[in-house]
Design a protein around this motif. Structure first.
Motif, mmCIF file in Angstrom:
data_model
loop_
_atom_site.group_PDB
_atom_site.id
_atom_site.type_symbol
_atom_site.label_atom_id
_atom_site.label_comp_id
_atom_site.label_asym_id
_atom_site.label_seq_id
_atom_site.Cartn_x
_atom_site.Cartn_y
_atom_site.Cartn_z
ATOM 1 N N GLY A 1 10.342 -0.652 -6.958
ATOM 2 C CA GLY A 1 10.841 -1.567 -7.828
ATOM 3 C C GLY A 1 11.124 -2.966 -7.483
ATOM 4 O O GLY A 1 10.878 -4.006 -8.525
ATOM 5 N N LYS A 2 10.938 -3.260 -6.054
ATOM 6 C CA LYS A 2 11.330 -4.616 -5.511
ATOM 7 C C LYS A 2 9.969 -5.614 -6.136
ATOM 8 O O LYS A 2 10.125 -6.495 -6.361
ATOM 9 N N PHE A 3 8.897 -4.741 -5.906
ATOM 10 C CA PHE A 3 7.630 -5.426 -6.466
ATOM 11 C C PHE A 3 7.514 -5.248 -8.155
ATOM 12 O O PHE A 3 7.174 -6.264 -8.746
ATOM 13 N N VAL B 1 1.291 -1.134 -3.973
ATOM 14 C CA VAL B 1 2.848 -1.244 -4.563
ATOM 15 C C VAL B 1 3.653 -0.944 -2.992
ATOM 16 O O VAL B 1 4.671 -1.644 -2.929
ATOM 17 N N GLN B 2 3.022 0.002 -2.407
ATOM 18 C CA GLN B 2 3.905 0.221 -1.239
ATOM 19 C C GLN B 2 3.868 -0.965 -0.208
ATOM 20 O O GLN B 2 5.036 -1.229 0.363
ATOM 21 N N TYR B 3 2.765 -1.331 0.314
ATOM 22 C CA TYR B 3 2.953 -2.508 1.378
ATOM 23 C C TYR B 3 3.347 -3.552 0.750
ATOM 24 O O TYR B 3 4.257 -4.353 1.528
ATOM 25 N N PHE B 4 3.346 -4.133 -0.488
ATOM 26 C CA PHE B 4 4.006 -5.286 -1.149
ATOM 27 C C PHE B 4 5.485 -4.964 -0.997
ATOM 28 O O PHE B 4 6.239 -5.881 -0.817
ATOM 29 N N SER B 5 5.987 -3.660 -1.525
ATOM 30 C CA SER B 5 7.331 -3.369 -1.613
ATOM 31 C C SER B 5 8.061 -3.453 -0.620
ATOM 32 O O SER B 5 9.333 -4.096 -0.378
ATOM 33 N N TRP B 6 7.504 -2.670 0.514
ATOM 34 C CA TRP B 6 8.161 -2.661 1.971
ATOM 35 C C TRP B 6 8.138 -4.098 2.412
ATOM 36 O O TRP B 6 9.171 -4.618 3.223
ATOM 37 N N ALA B 7 7.358 -4.998 2.254
ATOM 38 C CA ALA B 7 7.235 -6.392 2.736
ATOM 39 C C ALA B 7 8.469 -7.099 2.050
ATOM 40 O O ALA B 7 9.105 -7.795 2.739
ATOM 41 N N LYS B 8 8.478 -6.897 0.845
ATOM 42 C CA LYS B 8 9.602 -7.456 0.093
ATOM 43 C C LYS B 8 10.752 -7.010 0.773
ATOM 44 O O LYS B 8 12.079 -7.757 0.401
ATOM 45 N N ALA B 9 11.073 -5.866 0.868
ATOM 46 C CA ALA B 9 12.197 -4.999 1.647
ATOM 47 C C ALA B 9 12.477 -5.806 3.136
ATOM 48 O O ALA B 9 13.558 -5.381 3.632
ATOM 49 N N GLY B 10 11.567 -6.501 3.585
ATOM 50 C CA GLY B 10 11.453 -6.803 4.698
ATOM 51 C C GLY B 10 11.207 -6.172 5.838
ATOM 52 O O GLY B 10 11.559 -6.150 7.077
ATOM 53 N N LEU B 11 10.273 -5.179 5.703
ATOM 54 C CA LEU B 11 9.828 -4.022 6.508
ATOM 55 C C LEU B 11 8.237 -3.853 6.275
ATOM 56 O O LEU B 11 7.691 -2.934 6.025
ATOM 57 N N PRO B 12 7.420 -5.028 6.422
ATOM 58 C CA PRO B 12 6.033 -4.970 6.139
ATOM 59 C C PRO B 12 5.511 -4.113 7.340
ATOM 60 O O PRO B 12 5.874 -4.114 8.622
#
Length: 368
Positions: A25-27, A184-195
């Motif tokens: 959802g962050k992305f 969606v997965q790699y964008f979202s985890w990057a936005k969560a601070g865990l790229p």
């Protein structure tokens, strides 16, 4: 037994909702991205091996970018076709093209990372923008859009590399759905601070990031992973950001046969085995939650155990997932795949199971 499975089913759905709402959802629900041109000096790097036809079509699109200060570093990785000759023609035609000729090295034969390392060292600019030989940018402002996300601290930019749409092709829908879900997965985890990964079809970073981790040396023995393994090692909360403005996208020709796509995905999945523990764990947990969700639903509905509750939970899950996928697909200009989502999701899971089993018994083929 069935009551235990029912509670297990509920737990699996909670895991799914955590991923889709808490992470993805962050992305999906992020605001549209603004583009403020930075006009920093950029080296666009393209590595090709036997890509004669593709580079004829796509290198001119790179050379005609609307950007004040950039060079194109074309790397010919010991091609056996006319790729080198085509590159030499472009070198004569465009003054900002730099050509790197790679000869087979016994220690690094057929290793794309060796060729890319030579290209990176030859690049004259401090900011590097990567794409593949079979990719093309969606606009003449691709460089502007990707580099606009660089800041003093954000020195790695993850972009989106999609695949062209093919009408009346179910395989194409699976390929594009899988590409969107991965993004969606790699964008979202990057936005969560865990790229944890990026794709070489559209990736940018400052040259110092490459040398800070000694380039590809820690995974040079892994034939693939010049993009995702590098990002898995070099990226962190402080230095990584994403670019999802439509003008920053690149596209590639999709595989036309299931066999070719299956072979491609075998390489990608085998590379993920070398990710950091947490990244392997979160990816594995997500896949298992998808698989066990469907298995649990099938068994519970087959025995009609608490079927009203199961159907209600099933509907809730699909509403949430469809919403997140729909918003994400809209951002990535892939809206049509959300219509096919329930079907292609199942097809993708079955394919991934097949890939895991196949990779156990044989090694995938890597760089041409």
């Amino acid at each position: 037994m069935l009551i235990t499975l029912f509670y297990f089913f509920i737990a699996v759905v909670f895991i799914q909702l955590f991923y889709y709402l808490g992470i993805f959802g962050k992305f999906a629900f992020a605001k549209p991205q603004e583009v403020t041109p930075k006009n920093i000096p950029v080296s666009v790097i393209v590595c090709a091996k036997n890509e004669e036809e593709n580079v004829k079509k796509f290198v001119p699109l790179l050379a005609e970018q609307n950007y004040p200060d950039f060079e194109i570093v074309l790397i010919d990785d010991a091609s056996s076709d006319e790729t080198l000759e085509v590159f030499e023609e472009f070198e004569q035609k465009y003054p900002n093209i730099r050509l790197v000729k790679v000869e087979n090295n016994e220690a690094f034969w057929g290793n794309k990372k060796y060729a890319l390392t030579l290209g990176i060292k030859a690049a004259k600019k401090e900011y590097l923008l990567f794409t593949d030989a079979d990719c093309y940018p969606t606009s003449k402002d691709w460089i502007t859009s990707m580099t606009s996300q660089f800041t003093e601290s954000k020195t790695i930019v993850l972009g989106y590399g999609g695949y062209e749409k093919r009408e009346r092709s179910f395989l194409n829908k699976i390929i594009r759905f899988e590409t969107v879900l991965t993004a969606v997965q790699y964008f979202s985890w990057a936005k969560a601070g865990l790229p944890y990964m990026g794709v070489g079809r559209n990736l940018a970073y400052k040259k110092e990031e490459f040398f800070n981790v000694n380039g590809f040396i820690d995974h040079i023995q892994v034939r693939s992973g010049d993009d995702d393994l590098f990002i898995n090692q070099a990226a962190n909360k402080s230095n990584t950001t994403i670019s999802y403005n439509p003008e920053s996208f690149t596209y590639s020709n999709p595989k036309e046969s299931f066999k070719d796509w299956f072979t491609q995905k075998r390489r990608h999945i085998s590379t993920a085995e070398h990710y950091k523990f947490f990244d392997k764990f979160q990816l594995g947990l997500f896949f298992c939650s998808q698989l066990f969700f469907f298995l649990s639903v099938i068994v519970l509905l087959a025995f009609q155990f608490q079927w009203i509750a199961v159907v209600a939970i099933l509907a809730t899950r699909y509403t949430v997932v469809w919403t997140v996928i729909g918003f994400s697909a809209g951002k990535l200009k892939e809206k049509d795949i959300k219509i096919w989502f329930p079907i292609v999701e199942i097809a993708l899971i079955l394919t991934q199971i097949n890939i895991f089993i196949t990779n156990i018994f044989s090694k995938p083929v890597y760089w041409k």
